[in-house]
Design a protein around this motif. Structure first.
Motif, PDB file in Angstrom:
ATOM      1  N   ASP A 280       0.893  -1.001  -0.309  1.00 30.38           N
ATOM      2  CA  ASP A 280       0.043   0.212  -0.111  1.00 30.38           C
ATOM      3  C   ASP A 280       1.068   1.351  -0.707  1.00 30.38           C
ATOM      4  O   ASP A 280       2.314   1.348   0.239  1.00 30.38           O
ATOM      5  N   ALA A 282       1.200   5.832   0.278  1.00 28.96           N
ATOM      6  CA  ALA A 282      -0.116   6.650   0.504  1.00 28.96           C
ATOM      7  C   ALA A 282       0.046   8.033  -0.867  1.00 28.96           C
ATOM      8  O   ALA A 282       1.105   8.477  -1.243  1.00 28.96           O
ATOM      9  N   ARG A 289      -2.970  13.048   3.256  1.00 25.50           N
ATOM     10  CA  ARG A 289      -2.319  11.888   3.191  1.00 25.50           C
ATOM     11  C   ARG A 289      -3.823  10.992   2.827  1.00 25.50           C
ATOM     12  O   ARG A 289      -4.807  11.263   3.575  1.00 25.50           O
ATOM     13  N   ASP A 291      -3.707   6.448   2.172  1.00 28.62           N
ATOM     14  CA  ASP A 291      -3.766   5.304   2.331  1.00 28.62           C
ATOM     15  C   ASP A 291      -4.257   4.609   1.448  1.00 28.62           C
ATOM     16  O   ASP A 291      -4.947   4.418   1.932  1.00 28.62           O
ATOM     17  N   THR A 293      -4.025   0.572  -1.695  1.00 31.97           N
ATOM     18  CA  THR A 293      -3.027  -0.576  -1.893  1.00 31.97           C
ATOM     19  C   THR A 293      -3.237  -0.147  -2.903  1.00 31.97           C
ATOM     20  O   THR A 293      -3.450   0.213  -3.550  1.00 31.97           O
ATOM     21  N   ASP A 304       4.799   8.870  -0.391  1.00 31.25           N
ATOM     22  CA  ASP A 304       4.995   8.180   1.087  1.00 31.25           C
ATOM     23  C   ASP A 304       4.756   6.282   0.583  1.00 31.25           C
ATOM     24  O   ASP A 304       3.640   5.892  -0.362  1.00 31.25           O
ATOM     25  N   GLY A 306       2.893   2.611   2.512  1.00 32.17           N
ATOM     26  CA  GLY A 306       1.306   3.237   2.858  1.00 32.17           C
ATOM     27  C   GLY A 306       1.620   1.920   4.344  1.00 32.17           C
ATOM     28  O   GLY A 306       2.964   1.208   5.133  1.00 32.17           O
ATOM     29  N   ARG A 307       1.269   2.455   5.438  1.00 38.50           N
ATOM     30  CA  ARG A 307       1.211   2.100   6.802  1.00 38.50           C
ATOM     31  C   ARG A 307       1.049   0.707   6.930  1.00 38.50           C
ATOM     32  O   ARG A 307       1.787   0.284   7.728  1.00 38.50           O
ATOM     33  N   GLU A 308       0.191   0.282   6.586  1.00 41.52           N
ATOM     34  CA  GLU A 308       0.901  -1.538   6.192  1.00 41.52           C
ATOM     35  C   GLU A 308       1.727  -2.293   6.109  1.00 41.52           C
ATOM     36  O   GLU A 308       1.996  -3.053   7.159  1.00 41.52           O
TER      37      GLU A 308
END
Length: 411
Positions: A280, A282, A289, A291, A293, A304, A306-308
Protein backbone atom coordinates in the motif's frame (compact mmCIF):
# COMPACT_ATOMS: atom_id res chain seq x y z
CA UNK A 1 39.17 -6.62 -0.11
CA UNK A 2 39.92 -3.67 2.17
CA UNK A 3 41.50 -0.55 0.72
CA UNK A 4 45.27 -0.24 1.03
CA UNK A 5 46.08 3.42 1.57
CA UNK A 6 48.21 5.60 3.82
CA UNK A 7 46.69 7.45 6.76
CA UNK A 8 47.94 10.46 8.72
CA UNK A 9 49.75 8.00 11.01
CA UNK A 10 52.10 7.09 8.15
CA UNK A 11 53.60 10.57 7.79
CA UNK A 12 55.67 12.85 10.03
CA UNK A 13 53.92 16.15 9.37
CA UNK A 14 55.80 18.30 11.91
CA UNK A 15 56.96 21.45 10.13
CA UNK A 16 55.62 20.16 6.81
CA UNK A 17 53.03 21.79 4.55
CA UNK A 18 50.02 19.50 4.25
CA UNK A 19 47.33 20.13 1.63
CA UNK A 20 43.98 18.78 2.87
CA UNK A 21 40.87 18.28 0.74
CA UNK A 22 37.72 18.32 2.85
CA UNK A 23 34.00 18.49 2.03
CA UNK A 24 32.33 21.35 3.87
CA UNK A 25 29.67 21.92 1.23
CA UNK A 26 26.89 23.24 3.49
CA UNK A 27 23.36 24.67 3.30
CA UNK A 28 23.73 28.43 2.87
CA UNK A 29 21.02 31.10 3.01
CA UNK A 30 21.27 32.61 -0.52
CA UNK A 31 20.17 36.03 0.72
CA UNK A 32 22.34 36.49 3.81
CA UNK A 33 25.18 34.10 2.97
CA UNK A 34 24.82 32.62 6.46
CA UNK A 35 25.76 28.94 6.81
CA UNK A 36 22.71 27.08 8.14
CA UNK A 37 24.36 23.82 9.24
CA UNK A 38 27.89 23.16 10.51
CA UNK A 39 27.74 19.34 10.65
CA UNK A 40 30.42 18.81 8.03
CA UNK A 41 32.69 21.42 9.63
CA UNK A 42 32.54 19.48 12.90
CA UNK A 43 33.24 16.20 11.11
CA UNK A 44 36.45 17.44 9.50
CA UNK A 45 37.57 19.34 12.61
CA UNK A 46 39.25 16.18 13.95
CA UNK A 47 41.59 15.83 10.96
CA UNK A 48 42.41 19.54 10.81
CA UNK A 49 43.03 19.89 14.55
CA UNK A 50 45.21 16.76 14.64
CA UNK A 51 47.40 18.04 11.81
CA UNK A 52 47.73 21.42 13.50
CA UNK A 53 48.59 19.87 16.86
CA UNK A 54 51.24 17.75 15.15
CA UNK A 55 52.91 20.90 13.84
CA UNK A 56 51.73 20.80 10.24
CA UNK A 57 51.23 23.91 8.15
CA UNK A 58 47.73 22.99 7.05
CA UNK A 59 46.33 24.27 3.74
CA UNK A 60 42.68 23.42 3.04
CA UNK A 61 40.96 22.89 -0.31
CA UNK A 62 37.15 22.71 -0.31
CA UNK A 63 34.12 23.50 -2.42
CA UNK A 64 30.70 25.06 -1.95
CA UNK A 65 27.89 24.14 -4.35
CA UNK A 66 28.53 24.50 -8.09
CA UNK A 67 28.33 27.23 -10.75
CA UNK A 68 24.78 28.37 -11.48
CA UNK A 69 23.35 27.47 -8.07
CA UNK A 70 22.07 30.10 -5.59
CA UNK A 71 24.44 28.90 -2.88
CA UNK A 72 27.57 28.96 -5.08
CA UNK A 73 29.65 31.39 -3.06
CA UNK A 74 33.03 32.13 -1.50
CA UNK A 75 34.38 30.26 1.52
CA UNK A 76 34.86 33.38 3.65
CA UNK A 77 32.04 32.44 6.04
CA UNK A 78 33.18 28.81 6.03
CA UNK A 79 36.51 29.91 7.51
CA UNK A 80 34.69 31.61 10.40
CA UNK A 81 32.47 28.58 11.12
CA UNK A 82 35.37 26.16 10.65
CA UNK A 83 37.45 28.15 13.15
CA UNK A 84 34.73 27.62 15.75
CA UNK A 85 34.45 23.91 14.96
CA UNK A 86 38.20 23.30 15.15
CA UNK A 87 38.79 25.61 18.10
CA UNK A 88 41.69 27.24 16.27
CA UNK A 89 41.95 30.18 13.87
CA UNK A 90 41.42 29.22 10.25
CA UNK A 91 42.85 31.93 8.01
CA UNK A 92 41.21 32.56 4.64
CA UNK A 93 42.52 33.77 1.31
CA UNK A 94 40.14 34.65 -1.52
CA UNK A 95 42.02 32.80 -4.24
CA UNK A 96 43.19 29.27 -4.99
CA UNK A 97 46.59 29.46 -6.66
CA UNK A 98 47.25 33.16 -7.37
CA UNK A 99 50.46 34.78 -6.13
CA UNK A 100 48.46 35.97 -3.11
CA UNK A 101 47.45 32.38 -2.29
CA UNK A 102 50.97 31.07 -2.84
CA UNK A 103 52.47 33.77 -0.60
CA UNK A 104 49.91 32.96 2.11
CA UNK A 105 50.91 29.28 1.97
CA UNK A 106 54.63 30.06 2.14
CA UNK A 107 54.06 32.41 5.11
CA UNK A 108 52.37 29.73 7.24
CA UNK A 109 54.01 28.75 10.54
CA UNK A 110 53.78 25.23 12.01
CA UNK A 111 50.33 24.71 13.54
CA UNK A 112 48.65 27.40 11.44
CA UNK A 113 45.67 26.67 9.18
CA UNK A 114 44.74 28.32 5.88
CA UNK A 115 41.53 27.84 3.87
CA UNK A 116 41.85 28.57 0.14
CA UNK A 117 38.97 29.84 -1.99
CA UNK A 118 36.12 27.65 -3.30
CA UNK A 119 37.96 25.20 -5.56
CA UNK A 120 34.99 25.12 -7.95
CA UNK A 121 35.77 28.71 -8.93
CA UNK A 122 38.52 26.96 -10.92
CA UNK A 123 36.90 25.74 -14.16
CA UNK A 124 39.08 22.61 -14.52
CA UNK A 125 37.59 21.29 -11.26
CA UNK A 126 34.35 20.61 -13.15
CA UNK A 127 36.05 18.13 -15.49
CA UNK A 128 36.06 14.43 -14.69
CA UNK A 129 39.39 13.00 -15.78
CA UNK A 130 41.88 10.38 -14.66
CA UNK A 131 44.36 11.12 -11.87
CA UNK A 132 47.15 11.27 -14.47
CA UNK A 133 45.28 13.90 -16.47
CA UNK A 134 44.28 15.88 -13.36
CA UNK A 135 47.93 15.94 -12.25
CA UNK A 136 48.72 18.12 -15.29
CA UNK A 137 46.17 20.80 -14.31
CA UNK A 138 47.22 24.34 -13.44
CA UNK A 139 46.00 23.89 -9.86
CA UNK A 140 48.12 20.79 -9.22
CA UNK A 141 51.21 22.05 -11.04
CA UNK A 142 51.10 25.40 -9.21
CA UNK A 143 50.53 24.13 -5.66
CA UNK A 144 52.61 20.93 -5.74
CA UNK A 145 55.99 22.69 -5.25
CA UNK A 146 54.61 24.32 -2.09
CA UNK A 147 53.34 21.19 -0.29
CA UNK A 148 54.92 18.07 1.21
CA UNK A 149 51.86 15.85 1.64
CA UNK A 150 48.28 15.60 0.40
CA UNK A 151 45.48 14.36 2.70
CA UNK A 152 42.07 13.56 1.25
CA UNK A 153 39.36 13.67 3.92
CA UNK A 154 36.46 14.32 1.53
CA UNK A 155 34.66 10.97 1.59
CA UNK A 156 31.40 12.64 0.56
CA UNK A 157 33.02 13.55 -2.78
CA UNK A 158 35.12 10.37 -3.14
CA UNK A 159 32.92 9.10 -5.99
CA UNK A 160 34.09 12.00 -8.17
CA UNK A 161 37.30 12.10 -10.21
CA UNK A 162 38.08 15.81 -10.05
CA UNK A 163 41.29 17.80 -9.87
CA UNK A 164 41.40 18.59 -6.16
CA UNK A 165 40.38 15.03 -5.25
CA UNK A 166 42.75 12.93 -7.35
CA UNK A 167 45.35 15.16 -9.03
CA UNK A 168 47.74 15.62 -6.10
CA UNK A 169 47.91 11.86 -5.44
CA UNK A 170 50.24 11.66 -8.45
CA UNK A 171 52.56 14.47 -7.37
CA UNK A 172 53.03 14.18 -3.58
CA UNK A 173 52.76 11.35 -0.99
CA UNK A 174 49.07 11.10 -0.09
CA UNK A 175 46.93 9.78 2.74
CA UNK A 176 43.34 9.44 3.89
CA UNK A 177 42.17 11.85 6.59
CA UNK A 178 40.26 10.65 9.65
CA UNK A 179 36.76 11.03 8.11
CA UNK A 180 37.80 9.18 4.94
CA UNK A 181 39.60 6.51 6.96
CA UNK A 182 36.64 5.90 9.27
CA UNK A 183 34.06 5.77 6.46
CA UNK A 184 36.07 3.30 4.38
CA UNK A 185 36.92 1.14 7.40
CA UNK A 186 33.42 1.00 8.92
CA UNK A 187 31.47 0.50 5.68
CA UNK A 188 34.15 -1.81 4.27
CA UNK A 189 34.20 -3.98 7.42
CA UNK A 190 30.41 -4.10 7.57
CA UNK A 191 30.24 -5.27 3.95
CA UNK A 192 33.00 -7.85 4.47
CA UNK A 193 31.69 -9.22 7.77
CA UNK A 194 27.95 -9.23 7.19
CA UNK A 195 25.85 -10.88 9.89
CA UNK A 196 22.61 -12.41 8.60
CA UNK A 197 19.81 -11.66 8.17
CA UNK A 198 21.13 -8.59 6.33
CA UNK A 199 18.60 -6.00 5.15
CA UNK A 200 19.04 -3.09 2.75
CA UNK A 201 16.41 -0.33 3.03
CA UNK A 202 16.67 1.75 -0.14
CA UNK A 203 14.62 4.83 -0.95
CA UNK A 204 15.07 8.35 -2.22
CA UNK A 205 15.01 9.80 -5.71
CA UNK A 206 18.20 8.32 -7.19
CA UNK A 207 16.46 5.19 -8.38
CA UNK A 208 19.18 3.98 -10.75
CA UNK A 209 21.74 3.90 -7.91
CA UNK A 210 19.40 1.99 -5.61
CA UNK A 211 18.45 -0.50 -8.31
CA UNK A 212 22.15 -1.15 -9.02
CA UNK A 213 22.72 -1.74 -5.29
CA UNK A 214 19.70 -4.08 -5.17
CA UNK A 215 21.05 -6.19 -8.00
CA UNK A 216 24.59 -6.24 -6.58
CA UNK A 217 23.77 -7.20 -2.98
CA UNK A 218 21.25 -9.89 -3.93
CA UNK A 219 23.51 -11.35 -6.61
CA UNK A 220 26.54 -11.64 -4.31
CA UNK A 221 24.53 -12.91 -1.35
CA UNK A 222 25.17 -9.90 0.90
CA UNK A 223 21.49 -9.12 1.40
CA UNK A 224 18.68 -11.38 2.53
CA UNK A 225 16.08 -8.69 1.83
CA UNK A 226 15.97 -5.36 0.04
CA UNK A 227 13.14 -3.12 1.24
CA UNK A 228 12.35 -0.47 -1.36
CA UNK A 229 10.58 2.84 -0.82
CA UNK A 230 10.51 6.29 -2.37
CA UNK A 231 10.73 6.56 -6.16
CA UNK A 232 12.50 3.18 -6.26
CA UNK A 233 9.38 1.50 -4.83
CA UNK A 234 7.12 3.16 -7.42
CA UNK A 235 9.24 1.68 -10.22
CA UNK A 236 9.17 -1.78 -8.63
CA UNK A 237 5.37 -1.60 -8.13
CA UNK A 238 4.94 -0.70 -11.81
CA UNK A 239 7.39 -3.45 -12.81
CA UNK A 240 5.39 -5.96 -10.74
CA UNK A 241 2.37 -5.32 -12.97
CA UNK A 242 0.34 -2.81 -10.95
CA UNK A 243 -1.13 0.30 -12.55
CA UNK A 244 0.47 3.27 -10.81
CA UNK A 245 -1.42 5.66 -13.16
CA UNK A 246 -0.15 8.30 -15.56
CA UNK A 247 0.86 10.92 -12.95
CA UNK A 248 3.42 8.55 -11.44
CA UNK A 249 4.45 6.96 -14.75
CA UNK A 250 5.07 10.39 -16.27
CA UNK A 251 7.15 11.41 -13.26
CA UNK A 252 9.33 8.30 -13.59
CA UNK A 253 9.75 9.04 -17.29
CA UNK A 254 10.60 12.71 -16.59
CA UNK A 255 13.42 11.57 -14.31
CA UNK A 256 14.86 9.41 -17.09
CA UNK A 257 14.08 6.10 -15.35
CA UNK A 258 11.69 4.50 -17.86
CA UNK A 259 14.27 1.86 -18.81
CA UNK A 260 14.50 0.86 -15.14
CA UNK A 261 11.00 -0.66 -15.23
CA UNK A 262 12.13 -3.61 -17.37
CA UNK A 263 15.26 -3.99 -15.27
CA UNK A 264 13.18 -4.16 -12.06
CA UNK A 265 10.82 -6.67 -13.67
CA UNK A 266 13.83 -8.89 -14.33
CA UNK A 267 15.07 -8.48 -10.74
CA UNK A 268 11.67 -9.49 -9.35
CA UNK A 269 11.70 -12.59 -11.57
CA UNK A 270 15.23 -13.50 -10.41
CA UNK A 271 15.02 -12.72 -6.72
CA UNK A 272 11.31 -13.00 -5.91
CA UNK A 273 10.29 -12.12 -2.36
CA UNK A 274 13.81 -11.04 -1.40
CA UNK A 275 12.77 -7.72 -2.97
CA UNK A 276 10.08 -6.27 -0.72
CA UNK A 277 7.98 -3.50 -2.25
CA UNK A 278 4.98 -1.79 -0.63
CA UNK A 279 1.53 -3.39 -0.75
CA UNK A 280 0.00 0.00 0.00
CA UNK A 281 1.11 3.58 -0.64
CA UNK A 282 0.20 7.09 0.46
CA UNK A 283 -0.96 9.44 -2.28
CA UNK A 284 -1.57 13.15 -2.18
CA UNK A 285 -5.24 13.99 -2.71
CA UNK A 286 -5.73 17.76 -2.65
CA UNK A 287 -2.66 18.00 -0.40
CA UNK A 288 -3.91 15.43 2.11
CA UNK A 289 -2.59 11.92 2.74
CA UNK A 290 -4.65 8.97 1.55
CA UNK A 291 -3.40 5.40 2.08
CA UNK A 292 -4.46 3.05 -0.71
CA UNK A 293 -3.56 -0.50 -1.75
CA UNK A 294 -1.37 -0.89 -4.83
CA UNK A 295 -4.35 -2.46 -6.64
CA UNK A 296 -6.31 0.79 -6.19
CA UNK A 297 -3.88 3.64 -6.85
CA UNK A 298 -5.73 6.75 -8.10
CA UNK A 299 -4.21 9.15 -10.63
CA UNK A 300 -2.40 11.09 -7.90
CA UNK A 301 1.22 11.43 -6.81
CA UNK A 302 2.61 8.68 -4.59
CA UNK A 303 4.41 10.50 -1.76
CA UNK A 304 5.08 7.75 0.81
CA UNK A 305 4.73 4.05 1.52
CA UNK A 306 1.54 2.94 3.24
CA UNK A 307 0.93 2.09 6.89
CA UNK A 308 0.33 -1.64 6.30
CA UNK A 309 3.62 -1.93 4.43
CA UNK A 310 5.40 -0.17 7.28
CA UNK A 311 4.30 -2.88 9.72
CA UNK A 312 5.97 -5.50 7.50
CA UNK A 313 9.10 -3.35 6.87
CA UNK A 314 9.51 -2.61 10.57
CA UNK A 315 9.28 -6.30 11.51
CA UNK A 316 11.99 -7.27 8.99
CA UNK A 317 14.25 -4.43 10.14
CA UNK A 318 13.86 -5.21 13.86
CA UNK A 319 14.88 -8.83 13.25
CA UNK A 320 17.91 -7.93 11.10
CA UNK A 321 21.50 -8.36 12.30
CA UNK A 322 22.98 -6.02 9.67
CA UNK A 323 21.18 -3.02 8.17
CA UNK A 324 22.21 -0.63 5.43
CA UNK A 325 19.80 2.25 4.79
CA UNK A 326 19.97 4.90 2.09
CA UNK A 327 17.39 7.45 0.98
CA UNK A 328 14.11 8.58 2.59
CA UNK A 329 10.89 6.58 2.14
CA UNK A 330 8.92 9.49 0.70
CA UNK A 331 8.41 13.25 0.68
CA UNK A 332 9.47 13.44 4.32
CA UNK A 333 9.75 17.25 4.27
CA UNK A 334 5.92 17.28 4.42
CA UNK A 335 4.81 16.01 7.88
CA UNK A 336 1.83 14.19 6.31
CA UNK A 337 4.21 12.06 4.25
CA UNK A 338 7.04 11.70 6.76
CA UNK A 339 5.58 8.62 8.46
CA UNK A 340 7.39 6.12 6.22
CA UNK A 341 10.81 7.67 6.72
CA UNK A 342 10.26 8.13 10.46
CA UNK A 343 8.99 4.57 11.02
CA UNK A 344 11.86 3.02 9.08
CA UNK A 345 14.41 5.05 11.05
CA UNK A 346 12.64 4.15 14.28
CA UNK A 347 12.68 0.45 13.40
CA UNK A 348 16.40 0.56 12.57
CA UNK A 349 17.11 2.35 15.86
CA UNK A 350 15.11 -0.34 17.71
CA UNK A 351 17.00 -3.17 16.03
CA UNK A 352 19.92 -4.84 17.81
CA UNK A 353 21.61 -5.26 14.41
CA UNK A 354 24.65 -3.33 13.18
CA UNK A 355 23.29 -0.28 11.32
CA UNK A 356 24.87 1.89 8.65
CA UNK A 357 22.89 4.95 7.54
CA UNK A 358 23.80 6.50 4.18
CA UNK A 359 24.45 10.22 3.88
CA UNK A 360 22.22 12.97 2.57
CA UNK A 361 18.55 13.23 3.47
CA UNK A 362 18.21 10.05 5.52
CA UNK A 363 21.23 11.01 7.64
CA UNK A 364 19.72 14.44 8.30
CA UNK A 365 16.32 12.90 9.11
CA UNK A 366 17.94 10.41 11.51
CA UNK A 367 19.74 13.16 13.41
CA UNK A 368 16.68 15.46 13.43
CA UNK A 369 14.56 12.67 14.91
CA UNK A 370 17.10 12.24 17.70
CA UNK A 371 18.24 8.77 16.66
CA UNK A 372 21.80 9.67 15.70
CA UNK A 373 23.33 7.93 18.73
CA UNK A 374 21.20 4.81 18.17
CA UNK A 375 22.93 4.04 14.87
CA UNK A 376 26.32 2.37 14.59
CA UNK A 377 27.45 4.58 11.72
CA UNK A 378 25.96 7.57 9.91
CA UNK A 379 27.84 8.22 6.68
CA UNK A 380 28.86 11.72 5.62
CA UNK A 381 28.38 10.91 1.94
CA UNK A 382 25.22 9.68 0.23
CA UNK A 383 26.62 9.28 -3.28
CA UNK A 384 29.92 7.81 -2.11
CA UNK A 385 28.33 5.39 0.35
CA UNK A 386 25.79 4.09 -2.17
CA UNK A 387 28.59 3.59 -4.72
CA UNK A 388 30.44 1.51 -2.12
CA UNK A 389 27.29 -0.53 -1.49
CA UNK A 390 26.90 -1.04 -5.24
CA UNK A 391 30.44 -2.39 -5.42
CA UNK A 392 31.67 0.53 -7.52
CA UNK A 393 35.27 1.72 -7.00
CA UNK A 394 35.54 5.26 -5.61
CA UNK A 395 37.96 7.25 -7.83
CA UNK A 396 39.41 9.25 -4.91
CA UNK A 397 40.11 6.04 -2.97
CA UNK A 398 41.64 4.30 -5.97
CA UNK A 399 43.87 7.36 -6.37
CA UNK A 400 44.99 7.09 -2.71
CA UNK A 401 45.78 3.39 -3.16
CA UNK A 402 47.78 4.06 -6.32
CA UNK A 403 49.61 6.92 -4.59
CA UNK A 404 50.71 4.59 -1.80
CA UNK A 405 52.22 2.27 -4.41
CA UNK A 406 53.78 5.16 -6.30
CA UNK A 407 55.46 6.77 -3.29
CA UNK A 408 56.01 3.66 -1.16
CA UNK A 409 59.40 4.00 0.49
CA UNK A 410 59.78 7.60 -0.71
CA UNK A 411 57.86 9.30 2.08
Amino acid sequence: MMANFNTIDDFDVNGKTVLVRIDINSPVDPNSGIILDDTRMKLHAETIKELSMKGAKTVILAHQSRPGKDDFTTLEQHAVVLSRAVGLEVKYVDSIFSSKARESIIALEPGQILLLENVRFFSEEQLKRSAEEEATSVLVKTLTPLVDFFVNDAFAAAHRSQTSLVGFTRTVPSAAGRVMEKELTVIGNALENVQHPCVFALGGMKADDSITVTENVLENGTADYVLVSGLVANIFIWAAGYDIKSTNKNFIESRGYLDMVDKCRGLIERFGDKIVYPTDVAVSVQGDRADVTIENIPDASIFDIGRESLIKYSKILREAKTIFANGPAGVFEDPKFAIGTEDIINAIASSKGFSVIGGGHIAAATVNLGYGDKMDHISSGGGASIDMLAGNPLPAVVALEESKELFDGNS
